[in-house]
Design a protein around this motif. Sequence first.
Motif, short mmCIF file in Angstrom:
data_model
loop_
_atom_site.label_atom_id
_atom_site.label_comp_id
_atom_site.label_asym_id
_atom_site.label_seq_id
_atom_site.Cartn_x
_atom_site.Cartn_y
_atom_site.Cartn_z
N CYS A 125 34.05 26.12 47.53
CA CYS A 125 34.95 25.78 48.63
C CYS A 125 34.82 26.77 49.78
N TYR A 148 27.46 34.93 51.62
CA TYR A 148 27.50 34.15 50.38
C TYR A 148 27.77 32.68 50.68
N THR A 196 36.30 42.13 41.96
CA THR A 196 36.85 41.90 43.29
C THR A 196 37.81 40.71 43.27
N TYR A 201 40.77 41.26 38.13
CA TYR A 201 41.32 42.58 38.48
C TYR A 201 42.65 42.81 37.76
N ALA A 227 48.51 35.11 50.26
CA ALA A 227 47.52 34.05 50.51
C ALA A 227 47.51 33.02 49.37
N TYR A 231 43.63 27.55 42.20
CA TYR A 231 43.05 28.11 40.98
C TYR A 231 42.81 26.97 39.99
N VAL A 267 49.22 34.51 45.77
CA VAL A 267 48.90 35.70 44.96
C VAL A 267 50.14 36.13 44.18
N1 UFG Z 1 43.47 39.37 45.95
C1 UFG Z 1 44.40 40.39 45.90
N2 UFG Z 1 44.07 41.51 45.20
C2 UFG Z 1 42.88 41.66 44.55
C3 UFG Z 1 41.94 40.61 44.61
C4 UFG Z 1 42.27 39.47 45.32
O1 UFG Z 1 45.48 40.28 46.48
O2 UFG Z 1 42.64 42.72 43.96
C5 UFG Z 1 43.81 38.15 46.69
C6 UFG Z 1 42.81 37.85 47.79
O3 UFG Z 1 43.14 38.56 48.95
C7 UFG Z 1 42.96 36.34 47.93
C8 UFG Z 1 43.30 35.88 46.50
O4 UFG Z 1 43.73 37.05 45.82
O5 UFG Z 1 44.04 36.05 48.76
C9 UFG Z 1 42.11 35.32 45.76
O6 UFG Z 1 41.04 36.23 45.89
P1 UFG Z 1 39.72 36.15 44.99
O7 UFG Z 1 38.87 37.31 45.37
O8 UFG Z 1 40.08 36.00 43.56
O9 UFG Z 1 39.07 34.78 45.44
P2 UFG Z 1 38.58 34.29 46.89
O10 UFG Z 1 39.44 33.11 47.22
O11 UFG Z 1 38.47 35.36 47.85
O12 UFG Z 1 37.08 33.85 46.61
C10 UFG Z 1 36.68 33.28 45.42
C11 UFG Z 1 35.29 33.81 45.04
C12 UFG Z 1 34.26 33.27 45.92
C13 UFG Z 1 34.38 31.82 46.10
C14 UFG Z 1 35.76 31.43 46.50
C15 UFG Z 1 35.89 29.96 46.59
O13 UFG Z 1 35.25 35.20 45.11
O14 UFG Z 1 33.01 33.54 45.33
O15 UFG Z 1 36.67 31.93 45.56
O16 UFG Z 1 35.17 29.39 45.58
F1 UFG Z 1 33.53 31.38 47.06
#
Ligand code: UFG
Length: 337
Positions: A125, A148, A196, A201, A227, A231, A267
């Motif tokens: 996405c 990415y 990450t 985490y 945000a 999920y 979150v």
């Molecule tokens: N977040 C935190 N603390 C953390 C990690 C994340 O508050 O330690 C928050 C982020 O800011 C975001 C939410 O949790 O608001 C989700 O973050 P993730 O890193 O888990 O996921 P993303 O939505 O950023 O991205 C993930 C994958 C990507 C992928 C995307 C959509 O990392 O590879 O989903 O598929 F592209």
Amino acid sequence: MSVLVTGGAGFIGSHTAVVLHESGRKVVILDDLSNSSTAAVDAIRSLTRPDLPFVEADAADSDVVGRVIVEHEVDEVVHFAAYKSVSESVEKPLEYYSNNVGSTIGVTRAMIENGVSRLVFSSSCTVYGEPDEVPVTESSPTGAVNPYGATKLVCEQLLVDVAAVSALDVMALRYFNPVGAHPSGNIGEDPIGVPTNLVPYLMQVAVGRLDRLSVFGEDYDTPDGSAVRDYIHVMDLAHGHVAALDSMVPHGRFTAVNLGTGEGHSVLEVLAVANEVIGISLPTQVAGRRAGDVERIWADPTLAAQLLGWHANRSLHEMLADHWHWQQKHPTGYRAS
Ligand code: UFG
């Protein structure tokens, strides 16, 4: 006949390999182990068959992929093999383009040379960037906000172009945020280094490997200020791949399909459910917004229901309970502590 799963030792790949096996298919895994391990392969074998074929190789090597196709009489392919860290992609764009686009070229070339036409491609996405409107449908505007995401868009376009002039039929599955683990707790997500992503985490905070969770941003224009994401349980995603293969029609060319639940969770909501599942209140701190994060995104999963007869049915609670089960059984992932 068999299904080749590239990147099959990874997080989504391993769960999909198990579910494909359960669907009655012969599964062959090809993985270069750059972000996984033989322990993951062993765990997959423990859930499927002890002699499940595994080839350690780079999917960009079309000769090797071709030999695997011939040897195992492969007639369908699910292509996961790719690097997937957003932050790493910003630091190493060349490696990301080279690996993600290169592996897609290698797999596609080997399929065409050997007359294999059914391909399910692992997309994301992230191709929607920061959406103007939610939920996003497959016809929402696309636009990458990091290298990415750009590699996923390039691969999708490459597959559109190749499918237009060959017998290749492609279904690109755009995953939302996969979490959870197999209910056995034997396979799960095992990030190398400090995770990450949110759920890996917070799970490492829960087992004491990390001190506290940073909540990145509490000033978004969302109900609680944090945000929002869609999920989805990795087992629901895995079943989505079987549904995709089962519903592919000859000369379908290229189709992109969202795999999400259609529900957004913040979150802070995820944290609250995780605290309930784990039975403690995890230490947290509020941190600033993370660069490159979108405010909110969730899927419109209507097309997946129409085309694949698939919908996600596992709750956020089940995702976190299964993820916690895996983490408790494997506090240091597949590696011995
Ligand atoms: N977040 C935190 N603390 C953390 C990690 C994340 O508050 O330690 C928050 C982020 O800011 C975001 C939410 O949790 O608001 C989700 O973050 P993730 O890193 O888990 O996921 P993303 O939505 O950023 O991205 C993930 C994958 C990507 C992928 C995307 C959509 O990392 O590879 O989903 O598929 F592209």
